[in-house]
Write a protein that holds these residues in place. Structure first.
Motif, PDB file in Angstrom:
ATOM      1  N   VAL A 194     -15.510   3.640  -7.396  1.00  0.00           N
ATOM      2  CA  VAL A 194     -15.548   3.212  -6.001  1.00  0.00           C
ATOM      3  C   VAL A 194     -16.354   1.928  -5.851  1.00  0.00           C
ATOM      4  O   VAL A 194     -15.925   0.973  -5.185  1.00  0.00           O
ATOM      5  N   VAL A 195     -17.507   1.865  -6.500  1.00  0.00           N
ATOM      6  CA  VAL A 195     -18.351   0.663  -6.421  1.00  0.00           C
ATOM      7  C   VAL A 195     -17.621  -0.541  -6.993  1.00  0.00           C
ATOM      8  O   VAL A 195     -17.594  -1.619  -6.384  1.00  0.00           O
ATOM      9  N   ASP A 196     -17.013  -0.367  -8.173  1.00  0.00           N
ATOM     10  CA  ASP A 196     -16.280  -1.482  -8.794  1.00  0.00           C
ATOM     11  C   ASP A 196     -15.124  -1.936  -7.894  1.00  0.00           C
ATOM     12  O   ASP A 196     -14.851  -3.144  -7.777  1.00  0.00           O
ATOM     13  N   GLY A 197     -14.440  -0.967  -7.269  1.00  0.00           N
ATOM     14  CA  GLY A 197     -13.318  -1.314  -6.404  1.00  0.00           C
ATOM     15  C   GLY A 197     -13.758  -2.119  -5.198  1.00  0.00           C
ATOM     16  O   GLY A 197     -13.127  -3.122  -4.844  1.00  0.00           O
ATOM     17  N   TYR A 198     -14.843  -1.706  -4.577  1.00  0.00           N
ATOM     18  CA  TYR A 198     -15.347  -2.467  -3.432  1.00  0.00           C
ATOM     19  C   TYR A 198     -15.799  -3.867  -3.840  1.00  0.00           C
ATOM     20  O   TYR A 198     -15.554  -4.852  -3.124  1.00  0.00           O
TER      21      TYR A 198
END
Length: 277
Positions: A145-149
């Motif tokens: 999720v962090v990488d995607g954001y």
């Protein structure tokens, strides 16, 4: 004061064919808004009203909200310009970050890229992309999720658009998850919804997250004859935001139990105005 209405407030009118994006613009102008905050169903190719109702009830299953073509979007931008209303936050369903399979995540990412391009075309200031994921993140899911954001923020920043997350569904109905995510992703903003919290977590969500608010969705459902909201203490929510130096647009997301969506939005605006005067 700056005020807006998320067009989800009119989702039943959209489903019934009683409003489209062009009528939404005119309704916002008539109701005294200073910007436009469309839900992406108002900008999507819809075959029948059931698609709107399904998306509204199932934001985690809204990949069918495919954007209209650029020619249509140019007409939307022209209508907004003629009304004198800029685009603020586009609330996007169907492009959330996390899905179990990499293929599904990649498909959602492409949808997010397309909606970022649409936000740029319309001159919007921000775009709401949900995190997705289970109620509680594992370390592996959280890292995805962090990488995607970080990826979509990098893309959106080049277009001058801020990416924001909302306490909406899945893990973000837990205030601690919202704070954890905001602290892990530089540049990520928060669309603070007054209502969308896990049972028993609303007060905690207000107290922990008010200081992060970039945009708001002030929910309303039931009004008294003198214009008070019976479901939650909207004046207290507004005061808390003011105490935390909220400088953003006061955003309405009314869901009137009586079905009168125009009046629900009007009464919510009036309640906000009384609450922050």
């Amino acid at each position: 004061m700056n005020i807006s209405i998320c067009s989800f407030s009119f989702h039943r009118m959209l489903a019934a064919g009683e409003q489209d994006i062009f009528q939404y613009i005119q309704d916002c102008k008539q109701l005294g808004c200073t910007q436009l905050d469309p839900w992406n169903a108002h900008l999507a190719q819809l075959n029948h009203g059931a698609e709107v109702l399904h998306a509204g009830a199932n934001p985690n299953q809204s990949q069918h909200l495919t954007a209209m073509d650029d020619e249509f979007l140019e007409r939307v931008k022209l209508a907004a310009d003629e009304a004198g209303l800029p685009f603020g936050c586009i609330a996007v369903d169907g492009a959330h970050i996390y899905e179990e399979s990499e293929e599904a995540r990649n498909s959602n990412r492409q949808r997010a890229y397309r909606w970022i391009a649409i936000a740029e075309k319309l001159g919007a200031s921000s775009i709401r992309i949900d995190s997705g994921g289970p109620q509680q993140w594992t370390d592996e899911v959280f890292d995805i999720v962090v990488d995607g954001y970080q990826d979509i923020i990098d893309r959106a920043q080049k277009a001058g658009i801020k990416v924001i997350v909302e306490n909406h569904w899945g893990p973000t109905v837990d205030p601690d998850n919202v704070v954890k995510l905001l602290n892990a992703v530089p540049g990520l903003g928060l669309l603070l919804d007054s209502w969308n919290w896990a049972r028993g977590k609303q007060a905690e969500g207000w107290l922990k997250c008010a200081k992060y608010a970039t945009v708001t969705h002030i929910k309303t459902f039931h009004f008294t004859e003198d214009g008070q909201e019976l479901t939650q203490n909207i004046p207290a929510f507004c005061k808390l935001l003011q105490d935390n130096d909220f400088q953003g647009t006061w955003g309405v997301e009314s869901v009137p139990a009586d079905g009168n969506e125009i009046e629900g939005a009007r009464k919510t605006i009036q309640l906000i105005q009384r609450s922050i005067s």
